[in-house]
Scaffold this motif. Structure first.
Motif, PDB file in Angstrom:
ATOM      1  N   ASP A 181       0.855  -1.169   0.000  1.00 44.52           N
ATOM      2  CA  ASP A 181       0.000   0.000   0.000  1.00 44.52           C
ATOM      3  C   ASP A 181       0.906   1.239   0.000  1.00 44.52           C
ATOM      4  O   ASP A 181       2.086   1.157   0.355  1.00 44.52           O
ATOM      5  N   ASP A 219      -0.231   4.996   1.011  1.00 42.57           N
ATOM      6  CA  ASP A 219      -0.452   5.979   2.072  1.00 42.57           C
ATOM      7  C   ASP A 219      -0.471   5.358   3.457  1.00 42.57           C
ATOM      8  O   ASP A 219      -1.230   4.432   3.732  1.00 42.57           O
ATOM      9  N   ASN A 220       0.370   5.910   4.295  1.00 43.53           N
ATOM     10  CA  ASN A 220       0.486   5.504   5.695  1.00 43.53           C
ATOM     11  C   ASN A 220       1.123   4.135   5.899  1.00 43.53           C
ATOM     12  O   ASN A 220       1.212   3.637   7.006  1.00 43.53           O
ATOM     13  N   THR A 221       1.566   3.519   4.762  1.00 38.89           N
ATOM     14  CA  THR A 221       2.360   2.285   4.859  1.00 38.89           C
ATOM     15  C   THR A 221       3.791   2.615   4.441  1.00 38.89           C
ATOM     16  O   THR A 221       4.729   2.396   5.188  1.00 38.89           O
ATOM     17  N   ASP A 233      -1.710  -0.841   5.887  1.00 37.04           N
ATOM     18  CA  ASP A 233      -2.109  -0.356   7.214  1.00 37.04           C
ATOM     19  C   ASP A 233      -3.623  -0.449   7.448  1.00 37.04           C
ATOM     20  O   ASP A 233      -4.092  -0.053   8.502  1.00 37.04           O
ATOM     21  N   GLN A 234      -4.378  -0.972   6.451  1.00 36.03           N
ATOM     22  CA  GLN A 234      -5.823  -1.037   6.656  1.00 36.03           C
ATOM     23  C   GLN A 234      -6.365  -2.464   6.494  1.00 36.03           C
ATOM     24  O   GLN A 234      -6.146  -3.116   5.468  1.00 36.03           O
ATOM     25  N   ASP A 246      -6.467  -3.404   2.486  1.00 33.56           N
ATOM     26  CA  ASP A 246      -5.222  -4.123   2.211  1.00 33.56           C
ATOM     27  C   ASP A 246      -5.283  -5.596   2.635  1.00 33.56           C
ATOM     28  O   ASP A 246      -4.945  -6.494   1.858  1.00 33.56           O
TER      29      ASP A 246
HETATM   30 MG   LIG Z   1      -2.947   3.033   3.636  1.00 35.82          MG
END
Ligand SMILES: [Mg+2]
Length: 175
Positions: free
Chosen positions: A33, A35-37, A117-118, A122
């Motif tokens: 992923d 964003d935020n990963t 992160d989700q 994910d």
């Molecule tokens: Mg993410």
């Protein structure tokens, strides 16, 4: 059904994953992923840690492909900057992005791992495609507005998952 939301592994960050751990589990490619990963959603510059991790994977012949629900210029810019291939508009939890990446890499789905992160996009997406997966902590604690809705359901899911398996905690490696 709940099982489809359960990550194979929980590791604090993508940087904790090493080529040795991947080899041990017969993983030949990392799908990730964005964003935020890999990066903070509101800060598209990769950190030095990230650049070093990508270089380490490359040195060990492990391809890294971004599977993102984002589209257009933004993801292209970031991916080009990091020198990583990407599948845009993957519509996770759809199987589509995972299947496309595996085909292009010519590495079977069973030898890929998805990092994200989700749970709802994910991890669920990877599980329904037969791809083992790693749930990481989000790089930063705030989210884009559309992610906040997912987080609400994610907290509920995690509560139920923990009830069945209280041993679910974030670790520092795949082992
Ligand atoms: Mg993410």
């Amino acid at each position: 059904m709940l099982d489809k939301f359960k990550p194979t592994w929980m590791v604090e960050t993508i940087y904790h994953i090493t080529p040795e751990q991947l080899a041990k589990h017969n993983v030949k490619a990392v799908l990730t992923d964005l964003d935020n990963t890999l990066i903070a959603w509101n800060n598209p510059q990769g950190t030095k840690e990230l650049i070093d991790w990508i270089a380490l994977m490359e040195k060990n012949g492990i391809p890294v492909v971004i599977i993102s629900n984002n589209s257009g210029d933004r993801i292209q810019k970031i991916a080009d900057n990091l020198h990583l291939p990407y599948v845009p508009r993957s519509m996770k939890p759809s199987r589509r992005g995972f299947v496309r990446a595996s085909k292009e890499l010519q590495i079977p789905l069973e030898q890929c791992v998805m990092v994200g992160d989700q749970l709802i996009t994910d991890i669920f997406g990877a599980n329904r495609t037969g791809v083992r997966n790693v749930w990481v902590l989000p790089i930063i604690n705030s989210d884009a507005w559309n992610t906040r809705i997912n987080r609400f359901f994610e907290r509920k899911l995690l509560k139920r998952l923990l009830k069945n398996d209280p041993g679910m905690i974030w670790r520092k490696s795949l082992d």
